[in-house]
Each structure stands twice: as C-alpha cells, then as structure tokens.
Design a protein around this motif. Structure first.
Motif, PDB file in Angstrom:
ATOM      1  N   SER A   1       8.190   3.577  15.272  1.00  0.00           N
ATOM      2  CA  SER A   1       8.108   5.158  14.965  1.00  0.00           C
ATOM      3  C   SER A   1       8.464   5.731  15.506  1.00  0.00           C
ATOM      4  CB  SER A   1       6.497   5.267  14.172  1.00  0.00           C
ATOM      5  OG  SER A   1       5.190   5.834  15.180  1.00  0.00           O
ATOM      6  N   MET A   2       8.286   6.237  16.292  1.00  0.00           N
ATOM      7  CA  MET A   2       8.958   7.110  17.771  1.00  0.00           C
ATOM      8  C   MET A   2      10.313   7.271  17.586  1.00  0.00           C
ATOM      9  SD  MET A   2       6.152   7.370  20.468  1.00  0.00           S
ATOM     10  CE  MET A   2       6.378   8.366  21.820  1.00  0.00           C
ATOM     11  N   HIS A   3      10.750   5.901  17.162  1.00  0.00           N
ATOM     12  CA  HIS A   3      11.979   6.284  17.781  1.00  0.00           C
ATOM     13  C   HIS A   3      12.741   6.558  16.185  1.00  0.00           C
ATOM     14  CE1 HIS A   3      16.091   4.244  17.992  1.00  0.00           C
ATOM     15  NE2 HIS A   3      15.849   3.409  16.546  1.00  0.00           N
ATOM     16  N   ILE A   4      11.752   6.043  14.746  1.00  0.00           N
ATOM     17  CA  ILE A   4      12.211   6.174  14.025  1.00  0.00           C
ATOM     18  C   ILE A   4      12.182   7.968  13.798  1.00  0.00           C
ATOM     19  CG2 ILE A   4      11.903   6.250  11.493  1.00  0.00           C
ATOM     20  CD1 ILE A   4      11.783   3.411  11.517  1.00  0.00           C
ATOM     21  N   GLU A   5      11.026   8.145  14.139  1.00  0.00           N
ATOM     22  CA  GLU A   5      11.290  10.000  14.171  1.00  0.00           C
ATOM     23  C   GLU A   5      12.400  10.672  14.933  1.00  0.00           C
ATOM     24  OE1 GLU A   5       7.314  12.091  15.214  1.00  0.00           O
ATOM     25  OE2 GLU A   5       6.514  10.315  15.093  1.00  0.00           O
ATOM     26  N   ARG A   6      12.663  10.046  16.000  1.00  0.00           N
ATOM     27  CA  ARG A   6      14.224  11.281  16.634  1.00  0.00           C
ATOM     28  C   ARG A   6      14.734  10.701  15.746  1.00  0.00           C
ATOM     29  NH1 ARG A   6      11.243   9.098  21.321  1.00  0.00           N
ATOM     30  NH2 ARG A   6      12.093   7.144  21.216  1.00  0.00           N
ATOM     31  N   LYS A   7      15.294   9.908  15.308  1.00  0.00           N
ATOM     32  CA  LYS A   7      16.858   9.732  14.324  1.00  0.00           C
ATOM     33  C   LYS A   7      16.325  10.227  13.357  1.00  0.00           C
ATOM     34  CE  LYS A   7      18.116   5.451  12.544  1.00  0.00           C
ATOM     35  NZ  LYS A   7      17.729   3.989  12.412  1.00  0.00           N
TER      36      LYS A   7
ATOM     37  N   ALA B   1       9.218  14.736   3.312  1.00  0.00           N
ATOM     38  CA  ALA B   1       7.519  14.507   3.097  1.00  0.00           C
ATOM     39  C   ALA B   1       7.334  13.632   3.861  1.00  0.00           C
ATOM     40  CB  ALA B   1       7.236  14.534   2.008  1.00  0.00           C
ATOM     41  N   LEU B   2       7.838  12.057   3.389  1.00  0.00           N
ATOM     42  CA  LEU B   2       7.300  10.992   4.150  1.00  0.00           C
ATOM     43  C   LEU B   2       8.079  11.350   5.403  1.00  0.00           C
ATOM     44  CD1 LEU B   2       8.080   7.948   1.663  1.00  0.00           C
ATOM     45  CD2 LEU B   2       6.256   8.818   2.079  1.00  0.00           C
ATOM     46  N   LYS B   3       8.705  11.909   6.264  1.00  0.00           N
ATOM     47  CA  LYS B   3       9.326  11.806   7.563  1.00  0.00           C
ATOM     48  C   LYS B   3       8.099  12.918   8.689  1.00  0.00           C
ATOM     49  CE  LYS B   3      12.921  15.048   9.213  1.00  0.00           C
ATOM     50  NZ  LYS B   3      13.210  15.337   8.986  1.00  0.00           N
ATOM     51  N   ILE B   4       7.422  13.647   7.314  1.00  0.00           N
ATOM     52  CA  ILE B   4       6.609  14.284   8.353  1.00  0.00           C
ATOM     53  C   ILE B   4       5.575  13.400   8.649  1.00  0.00           C
ATOM     54  CG2 ILE B   4       5.483  16.466   7.831  1.00  0.00           C
ATOM     55  CD1 ILE B   4       7.218  17.386   6.311  1.00  0.00           C
ATOM     56  N   VAL B   5       5.545  12.726   7.998  1.00  0.00           N
ATOM     57  CA  VAL B   5       3.845  11.515   7.663  1.00  0.00           C
ATOM     58  C   VAL B   5       4.052  10.321   8.904  1.00  0.00           C
ATOM     59  CG1 VAL B   5       2.529  12.859   6.370  1.00  0.00           C
ATOM     60  CG2 VAL B   5       3.694  11.049   5.776  1.00  0.00           C
ATOM     61  N   ILE B   6       5.170  10.437   9.072  1.00  0.00           N
ATOM     62  CA  ILE B   6       5.311   9.321   9.516  1.00  0.00           C
ATOM     63  C   ILE B   6       4.218   8.461  10.587  1.00  0.00           C
ATOM     64  CG2 ILE B   6       7.052   7.612  11.159  1.00  0.00           C
ATOM     65  CD1 ILE B   6       9.332   8.703   9.801  1.00  0.00           C
ATOM     66  N   PRO B   7       3.513  10.025  11.428  1.00  0.00           N
ATOM     67  CA  PRO B   7       2.458   9.624  12.183  1.00  0.00           C
ATOM     68  C   PRO B   7       1.957   9.157  11.419  1.00  0.00           C
ATOM     69  CG  PRO B   7       3.715  11.397  12.875  1.00  0.00           C
ATOM     70  CD  PRO B   7       4.441  10.951  11.577  1.00  0.00           C
ATOM     71  N   GLY B   8       1.055   9.284  10.508  1.00  0.00           N
ATOM     72  CA  GLY B   8       0.014   9.098  10.142  1.00  0.00           C
ATOM     73  C   GLY B   8       0.275   7.561   9.171  1.00  0.00           C
ATOM     74  N   ILE B   9       1.258   7.404   8.138  1.00  0.00           N
ATOM     75  CA  ILE B   9       2.079   6.383   7.743  1.00  0.00           C
ATOM     76  C   ILE B   9       1.513   6.019   9.193  1.00  0.00           C
ATOM     77  CG2 ILE B   9       3.414   4.893   7.203  1.00  0.00           C
ATOM     78  CD1 ILE B   9       4.969   7.505   5.816  1.00  0.00           C
ATOM     79  N   VAL B  10       1.986   5.269  10.155  1.00  0.00           N
ATOM     80  CA  VAL B  10       1.861   4.387  11.231  1.00  0.00           C
ATOM     81  C   VAL B  10       0.364   4.349  11.156  1.00  0.00           C
ATOM     82  CG1 VAL B  10       2.665   3.564  13.022  1.00  0.00           C
ATOM     83  CG2 VAL B  10       4.394   4.993  11.779  1.00  0.00           C
ATOM     84  N   ASN B  11      -0.171   5.277  11.625  1.00  0.00           N
ATOM     85  CA  ASN B  11      -1.585   5.648  11.995  1.00  0.00           C
ATOM     86  C   ASN B  11      -2.444   4.669  11.164  1.00  0.00           C
ATOM     87  OD1 ASN B  11      -4.036   6.239  13.453  1.00  0.00           O
ATOM     88  ND2 ASN B  11      -4.411   7.839  12.325  1.00  0.00           N
ATOM     89  N   THR B  12      -2.243   4.886   9.388  1.00  0.00           N
ATOM     90  CA  THR B  12      -2.934   3.811   8.331  1.00  0.00           C
ATOM     91  C   THR B  12      -2.728   2.153   8.485  1.00  0.00           C
ATOM     92  OG1 THR B  12      -2.434   5.891   6.957  1.00  0.00           O
ATOM     93  CG2 THR B  12      -2.991   3.791   6.017  1.00  0.00           C
ATOM     94  N   PHE B  13      -0.482   1.801   9.008  1.00  0.00           N
ATOM     95  CA  PHE B  13      -0.793   0.617   9.186  1.00  0.00           C
ATOM     96  C   PHE B  13      -1.300   0.229  10.216  1.00  0.00           C
ATOM     97  CE2 PHE B  13       3.905   1.153   7.401  1.00  0.00           C
ATOM     98  CZ  PHE B  13       3.551   0.795   6.349  1.00  0.00           C
ATOM     99  N   ILE B  14      -1.594   0.395  11.200  1.00  0.00           N
ATOM    100  CA  ILE B  14      -2.574   0.200  12.433  1.00  0.00           C
ATOM    101  C   ILE B  14      -3.396   0.095  12.053  1.00  0.00           C
ATOM    102  CG2 ILE B  14      -3.124   0.941  15.388  1.00  0.00           C
ATOM    103  CD1 ILE B  14      -0.612   2.033  15.409  1.00  0.00           C
ATOM    104  N   ALA B  15      -4.458   0.499  11.338  1.00  0.00           N
ATOM    105  CA  ALA B  15      -5.449   0.510  11.164  1.00  0.00           C
ATOM    106  C   ALA B  15      -5.881  -1.156   9.821  1.00  0.00           C
ATOM    107  CB  ALA B  15      -6.437   2.055  10.210  1.00  0.00           C
ATOM    108  N   LEU B  16      -4.954  -0.768   9.595  1.00  0.00           N
ATOM    109  CA  LEU B  16      -4.737  -1.992   8.401  1.00  0.00           C
ATOM    110  C   LEU B  16      -4.377  -3.286   8.850  1.00  0.00           C
ATOM    111  CD1 LEU B  16      -2.622  -2.188   4.819  1.00  0.00           C
ATOM    112  CD2 LEU B  16      -2.718  -4.137   6.553  1.00  0.00           C
TER     113      LEU B  16
ATOM    114  N   ALA C   1       0.706  -1.046   0.205  1.00  0.00           N
ATOM    115  CA  ALA C   1      -0.210  -0.452  -0.296  1.00  0.00           C
ATOM    116  C   ALA C   1       0.992   1.004   0.084  1.00  0.00           C
ATOM    117  CB  ALA C   1      -0.724  -0.340   1.255  1.00  0.00           C
ATOM    118  N   LEU C   2       2.561   0.749   0.828  1.00  0.00           N
ATOM    119  CA  LEU C   2       2.680   2.580   1.073  1.00  0.00           C
ATOM    120  C   LEU C   2       3.522   2.831  -0.434  1.00  0.00           C
ATOM    121  CD1 LEU C   2       4.121   4.408   2.899  1.00  0.00           C
ATOM    122  CD2 LEU C   2       5.751   3.214   2.777  1.00  0.00           C
ATOM    123  N   PRO C   3       3.804   1.918  -1.079  1.00  0.00           N
ATOM    124  CA  PRO C   3       4.427   2.630  -2.749  1.00  0.00           C
ATOM    125  C   PRO C   3       3.709   3.201  -3.774  1.00  0.00           C
ATOM    126  CG  PRO C   3       4.674   0.207  -1.995  1.00  0.00           C
ATOM    127  CD  PRO C   3       4.397   0.670  -1.359  1.00  0.00           C
ATOM    128  N   LEU C   4       2.435   1.839  -3.516  1.00  0.00           N
ATOM    129  CA  LEU C   4       1.022   2.618  -4.372  1.00  0.00           C
ATOM    130  C   LEU C   4       0.663   3.756  -4.325  1.00  0.00           C
ATOM    131  CD1 LEU C   4      -0.442   1.387  -6.752  1.00  0.00           C
ATOM    132  CD2 LEU C   4      -2.133   0.143  -5.285  1.00  0.00           C
TER     133      LEU C   4
END
Lengths: 257, 368
Positions: free
Chosen positions: B355-361, B286-301, B174-177
């Motif tokens: 995801s929080m760890h990645i954001e910090r990194k 852009a992806l760095k900014i939306v990491i929380p949103g991406i993970v949110n979508t992953f969790i929903a999935l 889903a991510l690349p698409l």
C-alpha cells in the motif's frame, strides 16, 4: 490590440444570457436582489464590486452552481429550472474558470482537458487529445501536457483551466476572479490569455478586480453592491464619468491607492 | 554615487555534522538528551531480549523429524509445524484432491501477474474478471459439484487456504459495498437513502464480529424455512462482508470529506453527471487519500477471519488449535502460535508495504 477594436459593439444581436428579475437567498439572507441583465453574443462583460456584493454568486447562478429562487435565467435559449436535462445542456455550453483553478490533481494536464469532451461530448479519445493540444498551444503550455497540475505554477494552472473549459467548445465563458489567487508576476500571462480569447469573439462574463483588463477588453462594466446591480455602462464612461455615489466611492478606493 | 551591481553568492557545502552517517545518527538517535537516553535504554533492552529469542527460534531448535521424540534440544520444536504443515495449509481437504486448491491459487497468481505489468492493455477487464467472475469459478472448482468432481463440502475446507478465501472475498466485497454506503450517507438530497445507510453503518459498527458470526451460524437457521440450508462458509462470508463494509464506508467517507468543494464544482461546470463525477473525479482522489485507512481495514479483516473458529470453520489458527489437541503434540502451543503469528505478520506486512508503494506511485506532486 487597439482600443477601437475591442470597444466596438458586437454586430450580431443574439441574446446569449438573460437574467430577468432574479433573486437568491441563502437561508434568510437576500444575496441577489432583482438582477436584470442581458448579454449578447460576443459581448464581454466585466463585473466588479466589493467583496460580498454577490458578483460571484450571480455568475455561479448562470451555470447553476448556485440555485436561484425567483425570476428567470435563460442561457442560449434554454431556461434554467430544476430540470437536470436543462442544467446539463447549459453546462455543456458554458465554460467556467475558477479563482482557485480547480484542476483535477490526479489527472495529467492533457487528461484534465480531454476528460469532459470524452465523457460528456462522447468524443473519441484521439480527437479529444488533438483538440486539447490545440488549446494548450493557444494558452502556450503544450510542453506541460503530460505533467500533473501540482507541478505547474499558479499562472500555468489557470491557463490549463482555461484550456480545459475551451476543450468543451463552449459558447459562453464565465470567469470567477481568475487572477485573484495568483502572484503578481503571473497575473499578466493569464490576462493575456483572456484577452486573446476575447479577440476570438467569445461571449465572456468576468468577475475581476483587474480594472486595466476591464478598460481594454470589456464592452460593458457592471458594478454590484449588496446584491444589486448599481451601475452598468461602457468602460470609458464607467471609469471617467460614474453616475452613482456608491460607484464613485468604490472607484476612488480601488484606483486611488 | 557608486552603486555596486548585485552578485549571486556561491553555493557552500553543508556542515559535515549534518550529512552522512554522523548526520543521520545525530538527527535520528541523538537529537536531544531525552532521545539519547531512550536510544541507550532501547539498545540495552534489545541486547537483553534478542539473543535468547534468536537462540530459541533458530539456533537451539529442531527442524527435522516426524514425531516429538525428534525434539531433543532446549529450543523450539518446529517439527510440530513441519509434520502438520499440510493440514495447516489445506485443512481437512482430502489430500488426493488438494491439487484443486493448488491449481486455483496458482491460476489466480498467474492471472494477477499482468496487472503489475505496465504495458498490459486490458488491466480493467482482467481486474474485473478476477474480482467478479473468478471467485465463482474458484468456488465451483473447490466444491466440485459444478465441474463433476468429487464434492468436497465447505466444512472440510480449512487452514491457510481458507483464511485467504475469507480474507480475499471479504476485502473484495467490502470495498465496493463500503463505497456505496459512504456515498449514500452523504446523499443529503435523498433522505431515505441516507437514513438507510446511516442505520446500516451504525448497526454493523455497533455489534462485535463474534456475535455476528454466532448469530449467522446459530440464529439464522432458526428463521429459515424448514429444509432450506445455507452453506456455513457462505454465511460467515456474508457476515464478515457486511460487518467490514460498515467500517469501510466510514473510511471512504473520511476521504470524501477531504475533497475540496472546488473539485465538485469544476466537475459540475464541465457538465459531468453525478456518477461520472463520482467515478472519474471524486472517488479516485478520495480513495487515494484513504489508502492507509483502507489497508488498515483490510488488515483488521484478515486477522478477524480467525474468529470463524467459533462457528466451526477451521482456518489457519483453527487448524493449529486443532493440532494442539492431538495427544501426541500436547504442549507445543508456543511453536504453533509463533508460526501463526509469523504467517499473519508476513501477509499483513506485505500488504502494508504494497500500500505504501501504491501511495508513492499515485502521488502526483503538490496538492492544490
């Protein structure tokens, strides 16, 4: 540097940039009207004028960050048209420094400098890093190479931005109000860098309000107002003996305070 | 005139009430009268609710045994879970062949270790292999036909291993698409591409996942020519991927909109073409900014994978439902659902922490 040396006309008479009857509109708004300008190799042009006069728009047309609608722009022998090949060719040869630096915040200073040489010029990484370090030394911040832009001061960031452009080995450098976003304490370090660059014989067009810089470095000063080139002269004449009333008014406003 | 030279004042320590445990309590729990009141009320509620819960789940509960007769105390009967544990993990996959699942997940785990090592130089290649090649190997291995093993049809796959397949493939596809759809939706100079992306996104966002799954299972076979069958799991995966990619596209588009125009201009001015500009400058930011949103979508999935029950695929929750229908274990739904909730919570919470760890990194100091 001596006044004499900087005010000498360049000996070689190669035309680097030519704008012929160039017009630009934003929708119905006529921002640039019949711009004619010829810049020779090694010339240093300062463009000044009130805000909204189209000076930034004009230099942004030279590397097609803005599209012109009528007239011709010829850069280093290549005409700017819709042809993407031409655009990419010209952008390789034209460096640009922005008011807000526009460094890439996710990359280190060194990576900012090596990115375009590696991906556009296909330079091997090792070589690109050597070139980058050479220019970072020239702008006097080699020790910051592995930091991120967000960790640097505004003046340092702008010097990195200059180094980043120079790493592409451009034939022309455009400066779009490079010191306008800087604290007063940092303007000098950026201007010094630009003066050193001018001494290497780089062809430069600078949109700036730094009249001191214009007086010491420019071969020619161009005054724009309402999308037109109002007056064009060598700096001494321009500041001491302006011809147009509009120029006189502008100069009295910026020099008088 | 007597001018005194300016002298730098000394650095004083902060007031005692602002630092340490007292400072923390004052700042976080008792910063205003309303906050103090809420703190007291919440503490009281916790005191009411936590002891009985702990008692039910841990203290007066049964852990060992083989049948419901072993559950003698008042608390939870975890025997239900331990007896059925194998099914909850592997579904109806034959027990003699379950080593294949173990091997596939074990290998995946081992392959992923180098990705977390700083010094490992071929991360991109390994990552690419895991994402683009490994799923096919895994499918072949679990199905068995390509490797000459006993063929085990996807209808027999189930339990947590199926949940992870659905969630993993769903996220990876889903991510690349979604990224491509987001780019397409912003391509103002290509109106047809843009229109296709807008229609696609709006269609898939507008329908519930459960209807997508139902349609893929019931309607799709009606349109396929006679004799052509399409694996049920594959249909579910395609449905989930298309559905989630539409959400992902909008998340990514949000990130793209947050990138200042200057970044595009700087990349243009350096002579980078569209794809290089996008891949090297715009997308990483852009992806760095939306990491929380991406993970949110992953969790929903991950949680949405439970809906495949409707088309007869028994992932973790499905296996639990199935076990609850066993006459020997009627009435243990609380334990079953608590166990499911716990497993999903552990997966989703780990993902969220990671995801929080990645954001910090990826944080590179102040933005400009």
């Amino acid at each position: 540097m001596s006044e004499q040396a900087t005010h000498q006309q360049p000996a070689i008479d190669d035309v680097m940039i030519e704008l012929r009857g160039m017009h630009k509109w934003y929708d119905k708004f006529h921002v640039l009207k019949d711009i004619n300008l010829t810049v020779h190799k090694g010339e240093r042009i300062v463009v000044c004028g009130p805000s909204g006069s189209g000076k930034s728009t004009m230099i942004r047309c030279i590397n097609r960050l803005e599209e012109h609608q009528r007239g011709q722009i010829i850069v280093d022998g290549t005409e700017l048209t819709g042809d993407l090949k031409h655009v990419e060719q010209i952008r390789k040869e034209v460096g640009m420094v922005f008011q807000h630096f526009n460094l890439f915040p996710h990359l280190t200073v060194l990576d900012n400098c090596t990115l375009a040489p590696i991906w556009v010029r296909k330079m091997p990484r090792r070589e690109a890093e050597e070139v980058a370090m050479r220019y970072l030394e020239k702008v006097k911040i080699p020790e910051q190479a592995n930091k991120y832009p967000g960790q640097l001061s505004g003046g340092q960031q702008q010097r990195v931005a200059i180094a980043r452009s120079l790493c592409m080995n451009p034939r022309i450098m455009l400066f779009d109000e490079p010191t306008s976003a800087l604290d007063p304490e940092m303007i000098k370090e950026v201007l010094d860098t630009m003066i050193e660059l001018a001494e290497t014989g780089m062809t430069m067009i600078c949109v700036t309000h730094e009249m001191g810089f214009a007086k010491t470095v420019a071969n020619r000063v161009i005054f724009m107002d309402a999308g037109e080139i109002v007056e064009e002269n060598e700096p001494h004449e321009f500041f001491n003996n302006p011809q147009q009333d509009r120029t006189k008014l502008f100069l009295s406003q910026i020099l008088g305070h | 005139m007597d001018t005194k030279q300016f002298e730098r004042g000394p650095d004083l320590p902060p007031p005692i009430t602002e630092i340490g445990a007292i400072g923390w309590l004052r700042r976080n729990l008792f910063s205003s009268w309303l906050n103090s009141l809420l703190t007291v009320v919440v503490a009281y509620l916790l005191w009411l609710m936590l002891p009985p819960l702990i008692d039910w789940a841990l203290i007066s509960s049964d852990w060992t045994g083989t049948s419901r007769e072993d559950c003698t105390s008042d608390g939870a009967c975890w025997v239900f879970v331990s007896v059925r544990f194998n099914q909850f993990m592997y579904g109806f996959y034959p027990e003699a062949q379950q080593w294949r699942i173990d091997l596939i997940y074990g290998t995946l785990f081992l392959l992923m270790i180098p990705l977390f090592l700083k010094a490992f130089p071929w991360k991109t290649w390994l990552g690419g292999f895991i994402i683009f090649v490994y799923p096919f190997i895994a499918y072949g291995f679990l199905d068995g036909a390509w490797f000459g093993f006993e063929v085990i049809e996807t209808t027999k796959w189930g339990g947590l291993s199926l949940t992870l397949i659905l969630a993993g493939i769903g996220c990876v596809a889903a991510l690349p698409l979604g990224i491509l759809l987001a780019l397409g939706r912003r391509a103002t100079d290509m109106p047809i591409v843009k229109a296709v992306c807008v229609v696609f996104i709006e269609f898939w966002r507008g329908v519930p996942l459960i209807t997508v799954l139902f349609m893929s299972s019931v309607m799709l076979p009606l349109f396929l020519p006679e004799g052509v069958t399409f694996d049920k799991l594959m249909r579910a995966l395609i449905g989930i991927t298309l559905f989630q990619s539409a959400y992902m596209a909008e998340v990514v588009r949000g990130g793209l909109q947050a990138i200042p125009k200057g970044q595009y201009e700087a990349a243009d001015a350096l002579g980078l073409g569209y794809w290089k500009k996008t891949a090297l400058i715009i997308m990483p930011q852009a992806l760095k900014i939306v990491i929380p949103g991406i993970v949110n979508t992953f969790i929903a999935l991950i949680k949405d994978t439970t809906l495949v029950l409707i088309i007869g695929l028994f992932e973790l929750l499905g296996m639990i439902q199935n076990a609850l229908n066993d006459p020997n274990w009627l009435g243990f739904s609380t334990e079953g659902y608590a166990f499911t909730a716990m497993v999903f919570w552990i997966i989703c919470f780990s993902l969220s922490r990671y995801s929080m760890h990645i954001e910090r990194k990826l944080h590179t100091g102040h933005k400009r």
